[in-house]
Enzyme design. Structure first.
Site, PDB file in Angstrom:
ATOM      1  N   THR A  65      11.287  -6.564 -11.652  1.00 50.00           N
ATOM      2  CA  THR A  65      10.742  -7.899 -11.875  1.00 50.00           C
ATOM      3  C   THR A  65       9.581  -8.168 -10.922  1.00 50.00           C
ATOM      4  O   THR A  65       9.711  -7.988  -9.713  1.00 50.00           O
ATOM      5  CB  THR A  65      11.835  -8.961 -11.669  1.00 50.00           C
ATOM      6  OG1 THR A  65      12.918  -8.687 -12.561  1.00 50.00           O
ATOM      7  CG2 THR A  65      11.295 -10.356 -11.928  1.00 50.00           C
TER       8      THR A  65
ATOM      9  N   SER B  86      -3.519  -3.323  -0.726  1.00 45.34           N
ATOM     10  CA  SER B  86      -2.421  -4.046  -0.096  1.00 45.34           C
ATOM     11  C   SER B  86      -2.847  -5.468   0.209  1.00 45.34           C
ATOM     12  O   SER B  86      -3.935  -5.700   0.754  1.00 45.34           O
ATOM     13  CB  SER B  86      -1.984  -3.345   1.189  1.00 45.34           C
ATOM     14  OG  SER B  86      -0.935  -4.046   1.823  1.00 45.34           O
TER      15      SER B  86
ATOM     16  N   CYS C 286       1.707   1.495  11.917  1.00 47.59           N
ATOM     17  CA  CYS C 286       2.879   2.226  11.436  1.00 47.59           C
ATOM     18  C   CYS C 286       3.298   3.324  12.409  1.00 47.59           C
ATOM     19  O   CYS C 286       4.395   3.872  12.299  1.00 47.59           O
ATOM     20  CB  CYS C 286       2.593   2.852  10.073  1.00 47.59           C
ATOM     21  SG  CYS C 286       2.206   1.644   8.798  1.00 47.59           S
TER      22      CYS C 286
ATOM     23  N   GLN D 172      -7.791  -0.093   3.368  1.00 43.53           N
ATOM     24  CA  GLN D 172      -8.666  -0.608   4.427  1.00 43.53           C
ATOM     25  C   GLN D 172     -10.101  -0.840   3.961  1.00 43.53           C
ATOM     26  O   GLN D 172     -10.951  -1.230   4.767  1.00 43.53           O
ATOM     27  CB  GLN D 172      -8.667   0.364   5.616  1.00 43.53           C
ATOM     28  CG  GLN D 172      -7.343   0.487   6.324  1.00 43.53           C
ATOM     29  CD  GLN D 172      -6.959  -0.764   7.107  1.00 43.53           C
ATOM     30  OE1 GLN D 172      -7.738  -1.708   7.226  1.00 43.53           O
ATOM     31  NE2 GLN D 172      -5.754  -0.779   7.648  1.00 43.53           N
TER      32      GLN D 172
ATOM     33  N   GLY E 285       0.799  -1.218   0.000  1.00 43.74           N
ATOM     34  CA  GLY E 285       0.000   0.000   0.000  1.00 43.74           C
ATOM     35  C   GLY E 285       0.832   1.269   0.000  1.00 43.74           C
ATOM     36  O   GLY E 285       0.473   2.261  -0.649  1.00 43.74           O
ATOM     37  N   THR E 286       1.951   1.272   0.720  1.00 40.82           N
ATOM     38  CA  THR E 286       2.788   2.476   0.770  1.00 40.82           C
ATOM     39  C   THR E 286       3.334   2.813  -0.603  1.00 40.82           C
ATOM     40  O   THR E 286       3.304   3.971  -1.037  1.00 40.82           O
ATOM     41  CB  THR E 286       3.938   2.279   1.775  1.00 40.82           C
ATOM     42  OG1 THR E 286       3.393   2.190   3.093  1.00 40.82           O
ATOM     43  CG2 THR E 286       4.915   3.453   1.727  1.00 40.82           C
TER      44      THR E 286
ATOM     45  N   HIS F  88      -1.644  -7.747   2.368  1.00 40.05           N
ATOM     46  CA  HIS F  88      -1.632  -8.292   3.721  1.00 40.05           C
ATOM     47  C   HIS F  88      -2.800  -7.816   4.580  1.00 40.05           C
ATOM     48  O   HIS F  88      -2.936  -8.221   5.726  1.00 40.05           O
ATOM     49  CB  HIS F  88      -0.292  -8.021   4.418  1.00 40.05           C
ATOM     50  CG  HIS F  88      -0.099  -6.632   4.920  1.00 40.05           C
ATOM     51  ND1 HIS F  88      -0.286  -6.292   6.246  1.00 40.05           N
ATOM     52  CD2 HIS F  88       0.293  -5.500   4.300  1.00 40.05           C
ATOM     53  CE1 HIS F  88      -0.014  -5.007   6.412  1.00 40.05           C
ATOM     54  NE2 HIS F  88       0.333  -4.506   5.249  1.00 40.05           N
TER      55      HIS F  88
ATOM     56  N   ASN G  15      -8.209   3.928   8.604  1.00 40.62           N
ATOM     57  CA  ASN G  15      -7.630   2.751   9.248  1.00 40.62           C
ATOM     58  C   ASN G  15      -7.868   2.706  10.751  1.00 40.62           C
ATOM     59  O   ASN G  15      -7.847   1.630  11.348  1.00 40.62           O
ATOM     60  CB  ASN G  15      -6.125   2.689   8.970  1.00 40.62           C
ATOM     61  CG  ASN G  15      -5.417   4.001   9.250  1.00 40.62           C
ATOM     62  OD1 ASN G  15      -5.756   5.017   8.649  1.00 40.62           O
ATOM     63  ND2 ASN G  15      -4.446   3.993  10.136  1.00 40.62           N
TER      64      ASN G  15
END
Length: 391
Positions: A243, A205, A331, A185, A74-75, A207, A157
Site C-alpha cells: 500500500t 529519496s 550510513c 544526491q 533511496g536504499t 529526505h 555523497n
C-alpha cells in the site's frame, strides 16, 4: 549555562522538512486517509494525491509520470533496480552472471552487489581516478557478453563529484545492458533529464529534498523489465507491492516541485557559499586541501582534509561549538575504517580519516559560513596541539 547557537552543514545526510512540505504532509495525514487502491470516494481522493505527486516528481527529472515507482527511500530504490534487473533476466530463463558498478558507490549499491555475489552473480567494481570520476572507457572494458546491468551514481555523497552518466549510459545501451543511476544526491541539486541522459533506472529519496524520511522513487524507463523484489498486491503497476505511503508521496511531490522552481537560483547561491567556505579554510588553516575539487561537483558539497588530526574528533569539536558536519556518509558513521570513497581516489588512510564533508542547504548563509571557518580554525589549532601526530 549559555545556550549554543546551532548551524546545520550536513544536508547530504538529511535535510530539515521545509514549511511548505510539512503543511502538505500534515494536511494529507489528517484528510486523505483512504487506500489509493480503493474504488470509493476516499480511495480515489488518495489516488488523485498520489498521481499528483507522481507528476511533480516526473517533472523534476524529465520523465513520464507512469515511469515513477514509489518506494520507501533511496536504499529500496537501489535494491529494486539491481535485484529487479537481475531477477527479470533469470526469470526469463537466462542466467546473468555479471553486473558493473564503481568503487565509490553508496552502501545501498555496494552491499546490494555483495549480496548478488553471494547469489552467484559476478560483479566488477570499476576504480575511479584521483578526481573521483570513473572513466567511461573503463566501463567499456569491464563489459562482458553476460553483463545485465551497469550501476553508476550521478553525484557522490561524500565528494559531490558528478559522473559522466550520459556517456556511460550510451556504452551500456550499445552493449544491451540496463543503466541504473543512484540519483539520491543529484536530483534537486543539479539539472536532471533522464531522457537526455539515456538511463533506464534512476533512484531518488525524499529526505534529501526537504521532505520527510520514508519515501522515495525509482524511475523505470518504459519497456524496462524488473523482476519482483517483494511480493503482495498489484500496486505501482506490479513493480512494487505494498500500500502506497500517500502522505509521504505527497510531501515528496511538493518538495520536488519546490526544488524544480528554485533549482537555478539556489544552485548558484550554494555554489558561492561552498567556494567561500573552501577559500576561507585553505587561506586560514595550514595543511588543508579540497578533495575532488578539480571536476564538476554538486554546488552544495565540499570535502576538505585537515592533516594531523582525526576527522571524528573535529566533528565532535565543531558540534560543541554548534556546527553539524560529517566525517563521511551518515550510513557509515562510527566506522573505524577510513572512507572507501576517499581511499578509492588515492588518499592515504590517515588523510582520509582527517577529512570532513560539509554539505550546505537552504538555511545556510554567508555569515554562517564565516562563523564556521572561525570555528574550524580554532578547533583545528586546539586539536593539533593535543594530537600525538603533529603536522
Amino acid at each position: 549555562m549559555r545556550r549554543v547557537q546551532r548551524f546545520y552543514f550536513d544536508h547530504n545526510a538529511t535535510t530539515p522538512v521545509s514549511p511548505e512540505v510539512l503543511e502538505t504532509a500534515v494536511a494529507c495525514l489528517g484528510q486523505v486517509y483512504g487506500n489509493a487502491s480503493s474504488i470509493h470516494h476516499f480511495g480515489q481522493e488518495a489516488k488523485q494525491r498520489l498521481e499528483q505527486a507522481r507528476r511533480q516528481i516526473a517533472a523534476l527529472i524529465g520523465c513520464q509520470p507512469q515511469e515513477i515507482v514509489f518506494v520507501s527511500g533511496g536504499t529500496e530504490a537501489d535494491n529494486l533496480a539491481l535485484f529487479g534487473a537481475v531477477r527479470h533476466v533469470q526469470h526469463a530463463g537466462r542466467a546473468p552472471r555479471h553486473v558493473i558498478t564503481t568503487a565509490i558507490e553508496h552502501p545501498a549499491v555496494l552491499n546490494a552487489c555483495a549480496q548478488l555475489e553471494r547469489e552467484g552473480v559476478a560483479v566488477t567494481y570499476v576504480p575511479v581516478g584521483a578526481d573521483g570520476i570513473v572513466a567511461p572507457d573503463d566501463i567499456r572494458r569491464a563489459l562482458r557478453p553476460d553483463t545485465v546491468l551497469v550501476s553508476v551514481m550521478h553525484a557522490n555523497n561524500e565528494l559531490g563529484t558528478v559522473q559522466p552518466v550520459a556517456e556511460i549510459a550510451a556504452i551500456a545501451r550499445e552493449a544491451g545492458a540496463y543503466m541504473h543511476v543512484d540519483g539520491v544526491q543529484s536530483s534537486g541539486k543539479i539539472p536532471v533529464d533522464v531522457e537526455a541522459l539515456g538511463v533506464d533506472l534512476y533512484s531518488m529519496s525524499s529526505h534529501k529534498l526537504y521532505a520527510p524520511k520514508g519515501s522515495g522513487a525509482l524511475y523505470v524507463r518504459r519497456g524496462t523489465r524488473l523482476g519482483a523484489v517483494q511480493f503482495g498486491g498489484h500496486h505501482e503497476r506490479e513493480r512494487r507491492a505494498g500500500t502506497e505511503n500517500v502522505p509521504g508521496a505527497a510531501a515528496f511531490g511538493c518538495a520536488a516541485e519546490l526544488a524544480e522552481t528554485h533549482l537555478e537560483t539556489e544552485s548558484l547561491r550554494l555554489g558561492k557559499l561552498r567556494d567561500r567556505l573552501e577559500s576561507g579554510v585553505v587561506e586560514r588553516i595550514p595543511h588543508t586541501g579540497v578533495n575532488g575539487k578539480r571536476t564538476a561537483r554538486t554546488p552544495n558539497t565540499t570535502n576538505i582534509y585537515f592533516d594531523g588530526l582525526e576527522g571524528e574528533a573535529l566533528v565532535i569539536a565543531l558540534d560543541l561549538r554548534g556546527f553539524a558536519v560529517s566525517s563521511g556518509a551518515a550510513c557509515s558513521s562510527g566506522a573505524v575504517e577510513p572512507s572507501h570513497v576517499l581511499t578509492a581516489i588515492g588518499l592515504t588512510a590517515d588523510r582520509a580519516r582527517a577529512s570532513i564533508r560539509f554539505s550546505l542547504g537552504h538555511s545556510n548563509t554567508a555569515e554562517q559560513v564565516d562563523a564556521l571557518v572561525e570555528a574550524l580554525a580554532a578547533s583545528v589549532t586546539h586539536l593539533r596541539k593535543l594530537s600525538p601526530v603533529l603536522v
